[in-house]
Design a protein around this motif. Sequence first.
Motif, PDB file in Angstrom:
ATOM      1  N   GLU A 144       0.823  -1.207   0.000  1.00  0.00           N
ATOM      2  CA  GLU A 144       0.000   0.000   0.000  1.00  0.00           C
ATOM      3  C   GLU A 144       0.858   1.258   0.000  1.00  0.00           C
ATOM      4  OE1 GLU A 144      -2.621  -0.235   3.267  1.00  0.00           O
ATOM      5  OE2 GLU A 144      -3.742  -1.984   2.503  1.00  0.00           O
ATOM      6  N   ALA A 145       2.062   1.172   0.561  1.00  0.00           N
ATOM      7  CA  ALA A 145       2.931   2.348   0.611  1.00  0.00           C
ATOM      8  C   ALA A 145       3.659   2.584  -0.705  1.00  0.00           C
ATOM      9  CB  ALA A 145       3.943   2.197   1.748  1.00  0.00           C
ATOM     10  N   ARG A 146       3.750   1.568  -1.541  1.00  0.00           N
ATOM     11  CA  ARG A 146       4.448   1.711  -2.812  1.00  0.00           C
ATOM     12  C   ARG A 146       3.489   2.198  -3.890  1.00  0.00           C
ATOM     13  NH1 ARG A 146       6.107  -3.344  -1.240  1.00  0.00           N
ATOM     14  NH2 ARG A 146       4.768  -4.262  -2.845  1.00  0.00           N
ATOM     15  N   PRO A 147       4.003   2.874  -4.918  1.00  0.00           N
ATOM     16  CA  PRO A 147       3.129   3.316  -6.017  1.00  0.00           C
ATOM     17  C   PRO A 147       2.576   2.124  -6.796  1.00  0.00           C
ATOM     18  CG  PRO A 147       5.446   3.727  -6.539  1.00  0.00           C
ATOM     19  CD  PRO A 147       5.392   3.329  -5.091  1.00  0.00           C
ATOM     20  N   GLN A 148       1.349   2.270  -7.266  1.00  0.00           N
ATOM     21  CA  GLN A 148       0.686   1.201  -8.010  1.00  0.00           C
ATOM     22  C   GLN A 148       1.345   1.034  -9.381  1.00  0.00           C
ATOM     23  OE1 GLN A 148      -1.654  -0.632  -6.780  1.00  0.00           O
ATOM     24  NE2 GLN A 148      -2.630  -1.683  -8.494  1.00  0.00           N
ATOM     25  N   PRO A 149       1.786  -0.186  -9.748  1.00  0.00           N
ATOM     26  CA  PRO A 149       2.376  -0.376 -11.082  1.00  0.00           C
ATOM     27  C   PRO A 149       1.321  -0.224 -12.168  1.00  0.00           C
ATOM     28  CG  PRO A 149       2.133  -2.484  -9.965  1.00  0.00           C
ATOM     29  CD  PRO A 149       1.790  -1.433  -8.960  1.00  0.00           C
ATOM     30  N   SER A 150       1.775   0.110 -13.354  1.00  0.00           N
ATOM     31  CA  SER A 150       0.856   0.283 -14.479  1.00  0.00           C
ATOM     32  C   SER A 150       0.362  -1.074 -14.975  1.00  0.00           C
ATOM     33  CB  SER A 150       1.558   1.029 -15.613  1.00  0.00           C
ATOM     34  OG  SER A 150       2.653   0.263 -16.108  1.00  0.00           O
ATOM     35  N   GLU A 151      -0.713  -1.043 -15.759  1.00  0.00           N
ATOM     36  CA  GLU A 151      -1.262  -2.287 -16.305  1.00  0.00           C
ATOM     37  C   GLU A 151      -0.253  -2.989 -17.204  1.00  0.00           C
ATOM     38  OE1 GLU A 151      -4.919  -1.587 -18.254  1.00  0.00           O
ATOM     39  OE2 GLU A 151      -5.985  -0.882 -16.458  1.00  0.00           O
ATOM     40  N   GLU A 152       0.527  -2.213 -17.939  1.00  0.00           N
ATOM     41  CA  GLU A 152       1.532  -2.813 -18.817  1.00  0.00           C
ATOM     42  C   GLU A 152       2.626  -3.500 -18.008  1.00  0.00           C
ATOM     43  OE1 GLU A 152       4.517  -1.500 -22.482  1.00  0.00           O
ATOM     44  OE2 GLU A 152       3.188  -0.035 -21.514  1.00  0.00           O
ATOM     45  N   ASP A 153       3.053  -2.866 -16.898  1.00  0.00           N
ATOM     46  CA  ASP A 153       4.078  -3.487 -16.050  1.00  0.00           C
ATOM     47  C   ASP A 153       3.551  -4.768 -15.407  1.00  0.00           C
ATOM     48  OD1 ASP A 153       5.892  -1.529 -16.644  1.00  0.00           O
ATOM     49  OD2 ASP A 153       5.412  -0.291 -14.890  1.00  0.00           O
ATOM     50  N   ILE A 154       2.291  -4.745 -14.964  1.00  0.00           N
ATOM     51  CA  ILE A 154       1.718  -5.947 -14.355  1.00  0.00           C
ATOM     52  C   ILE A 154       1.621  -7.069 -15.381  1.00  0.00           C
ATOM     53  CG2 ILE A 154      -0.346  -6.896 -13.267  1.00  0.00           C
ATOM     54  CD1 ILE A 154      -0.869  -4.147 -12.067  1.00  0.00           C
ATOM     55  N   LYS A 197       5.558  -7.981 -16.083  1.00  0.00           N
ATOM     56  CA  LYS A 197       6.427  -8.363 -14.970  1.00  0.00           C
ATOM     57  C   LYS A 197       5.674  -8.901 -13.764  1.00  0.00           C
ATOM     58  CE  LYS A 197       9.717  -4.738 -16.271  1.00  0.00           C
ATOM     59  NZ  LYS A 197      10.442  -3.519 -15.822  1.00  0.00           N
ATOM     60  N   GLY A 198       4.357  -8.689 -13.714  1.00  0.00           N
ATOM     61  CA  GLY A 198       3.594  -9.136 -12.564  1.00  0.00           C
ATOM     62  C   GLY A 198       3.608  -8.112 -11.441  1.00  0.00           C
ATOM     63  N   TRP A 199       3.083  -8.524 -10.284  1.00  0.00           N
ATOM     64  CA  TRP A 199       3.011  -7.635  -9.132  1.00  0.00           C
ATOM     65  C   TRP A 199       4.323  -7.585  -8.356  1.00  0.00           C
ATOM     66  CZ3 TRP A 199      -1.161  -4.543  -8.363  1.00  0.00           C
ATOM     67  CH2 TRP A 199      -2.340  -4.881  -9.031  1.00  0.00           C
ATOM     68  N   LEU A 200       5.138  -8.616  -8.460  1.00  0.00           N
ATOM     69  CA  LEU A 200       6.383  -8.674  -7.696  1.00  0.00           C
ATOM     70  C   LEU A 200       7.536  -8.108  -8.517  1.00  0.00           C
ATOM     71  CD1 LEU A 200       6.105 -12.253  -6.153  1.00  0.00           C
ATOM     72  CD2 LEU A 200       5.394 -10.070  -5.161  1.00  0.00           C
ATOM     73  N   PRO A 201       8.415  -7.334  -7.897  1.00  0.00           N
ATOM     74  CA  PRO A 201       9.593  -6.830  -8.615  1.00  0.00           C
ATOM     75  C   PRO A 201      10.506  -7.982  -9.046  1.00  0.00           C
ATOM     76  CG  PRO A 201       9.229  -5.613  -6.572  1.00  0.00           C
ATOM     77  CD  PRO A 201       8.325  -6.801  -6.525  1.00  0.00           C
ATOM     78  N   PRO A 202      11.215  -7.842 -10.148  1.00  0.00           N
ATOM     79  CA  PRO A 202      12.104  -8.926 -10.612  1.00  0.00           C
ATOM     80  C   PRO A 202      13.168  -9.304  -9.591  1.00  0.00           C
ATOM     81  CG  PRO A 202      11.759  -7.304 -12.354  1.00  0.00           C
ATOM     82  CD  PRO A 202      11.159  -6.730 -11.115  1.00  0.00           C
ATOM     83  N   GLN A 203      13.656  -8.337  -8.799  1.00  0.00           N
ATOM     84  CA  GLN A 203      14.697  -8.668  -7.826  1.00  0.00           C
ATOM     85  C   GLN A 203      14.172  -9.577  -6.716  1.00  0.00           C
ATOM     86  OE1 GLN A 203      13.799  -5.628  -8.740  1.00  0.00           O
ATOM     87  NE2 GLN A 203      13.370  -4.278  -6.986  1.00  0.00           N
ATOM     88  N   VAL A 204      12.866  -9.520  -6.454  1.00  0.00           N
ATOM     89  CA  VAL A 204      12.283 -10.420  -5.453  1.00  0.00           C
ATOM     90  C   VAL A 204      12.306 -11.858  -5.965  1.00  0.00           C
ATOM     91  CG1 VAL A 204      10.158 -11.012  -4.227  1.00  0.00           C
ATOM     92  CG2 VAL A 204      10.861  -8.620  -4.429  1.00  0.00           C
ATOM     93  N   LEU A 205      11.948 -12.049  -7.225  1.00  0.00           N
ATOM     94  CA  LEU A 205      11.992 -13.393  -7.808  1.00  0.00           C
ATOM     95  C   LEU A 205      13.419 -13.925  -7.845  1.00  0.00           C
ATOM     96  CD1 LEU A 205       9.500 -12.884 -10.787  1.00  0.00           C
ATOM     97  CD2 LEU A 205       9.019 -13.763  -8.503  1.00  0.00           C
ATOM     98  N   ASP A 206      14.378 -13.059  -8.188  1.00  0.00           N
ATOM     99  CA  ASP A 206      15.778 -13.489  -8.195  1.00  0.00           C
ATOM    100  C   ASP A 206      16.242 -13.873  -6.792  1.00  0.00           C
ATOM    101  OD1 ASP A 206      15.846 -12.994 -10.903  1.00  0.00           O
ATOM    102  OD2 ASP A 206      16.680 -10.974 -10.680  1.00  0.00           O
ATOM    103  N   LYS A 207      15.788 -13.131  -5.786  1.00  0.00           N
ATOM    104  CA  LYS A 207      16.165 -13.437  -4.406  1.00  0.00           C
ATOM    105  C   LYS A 207      15.626 -14.805  -3.983  1.00  0.00           C
ATOM    106  CE  LYS A 207      17.522 -12.717  -0.149  1.00  0.00           C
ATOM    107  NZ  LYS A 207      18.956 -12.767   0.230  1.00  0.00           N
ATOM    108  N   ILE A 208      14.374 -15.096  -4.322  1.00  0.00           N
ATOM    109  CA  ILE A 208      13.788 -16.391  -3.958  1.00  0.00           C
ATOM    110  C   ILE A 208      14.501 -17.520  -4.691  1.00  0.00           C
ATOM    111  CG2 ILE A 208      11.678 -17.770  -4.071  1.00  0.00           C
ATOM    112  CD1 ILE A 208      10.088 -15.206  -3.700  1.00  0.00           C
ATOM    113  N   ARG A 209      14.838 -17.308  -5.954  1.00  0.00           N
ATOM    114  CA  ARG A 209      15.561 -18.333  -6.713  1.00  0.00           C
ATOM    115  C   ARG A 209      16.934 -18.599  -6.100  1.00  0.00           C
ATOM    116  NH1 ARG A 209      15.349 -15.977 -11.079  1.00  0.00           N
ATOM    117  NH2 ARG A 209      13.538 -16.992 -12.033  1.00  0.00           N
TER     118      ARG A 209
END
Length: 350
Positions: free
Chosen positions: A298-308, A311-323
């Motif tokens: 809620e504190a972060r800016p809402q991503p655009s429809e094209e970004d969602i 790339k989805g709702w999660l930032p790419p660095q989060v996916l890289d961190k989980i991997r």
Amino acid sequence: MKVRRKKSDPTKMETKFLGLINTVYTFDVMCDFQYLPLKKRIGTDGFEDLIPKLIPTDLSTALRWWDKVMPQPTPLFLPPYQFSRYLTPSSKILGRETDHTEKTRRAVRSGYGQNLRVERKALSVTVMAADDFPEKPSDEAVVEAHFRCKHEEPHRLLKELFDERPMWTRVGLLYRTKIDDSLLRSILQKYAFYIQSGPWGRLWCKFGYDPRKDSEGGLYQTIMVSFRQHGSIPERQRLKVSSDRAGTINPNGETNVPVSYMYEEGKLPRVRQMWYCVMDVQLPGAIEVLLGIMEGREARPQPSEEDIRDKGWLPPQVLDKIRDLIKEDVANTSKELEGTIQERGEEDFN
């Protein structure tokens, strides 16, 4: 026999007998290659027939074939490794691939006979990341699913799973339902559609649900993890995993157990490549990262429809961190297993 015709008068011929033929070979079908075992005689233009040295030519030779004290030295003869695929001549081999004549068009419209083969129907819906997601299955898909599986239990299991959560990997459906892979394919078209690309690629999505419009959809985003550097993980079945073959690759000795769709801490995966939903990665570090993302959205800016969409709702660095967390846990687990095996081996020699 050699025959020559005069060019000025083809009706006049000259015949010349060259020799006497002992063996005549005849062929009932077209053959584009005929290789006879021959060897050129040194110093002459003639050839030596190798057949008598390779196989017996008559009954008396066959009876004495194994009585020879010294075998005859036979030259090496290698026939060609490939022959023509066609046994009979056909005018269509050299013809055009597409025939647009009126006769062909009439034959296509009317048909030459009745086709007795049952038509294969592909009623499952496949979408790309930028496509519109369907709201419901087609009536034909529902009828076909009930025709393929008349028992209510598989239908009930799938309905409960998609009520539990709207998106699943195929491995997850096989693991939770324990039903046969072919049966799952025949009824899955009634409950979900397949997403082929994008942040939710490789997932079956419930009809009427669109993760691009739901901020909770980030929990279902997929990541692909490859474990090619670890010898403890079997080489077979990298991407496509089915329940009927999974039991043959379980290093823990379990048989007839489907491959798990979750990654659990301290357990080596049973395949070299896996697609996971991020919410199915049961690592403390991964859970902590996801909780932090979901609580602070809620504190972060809402991503655009094209970004969602891309790339989805999660930032790419989060996916890289989980991997990276998954690969780190696999490396640590492999070292522990290797150390345990080495200790057992030393105890056996003490």
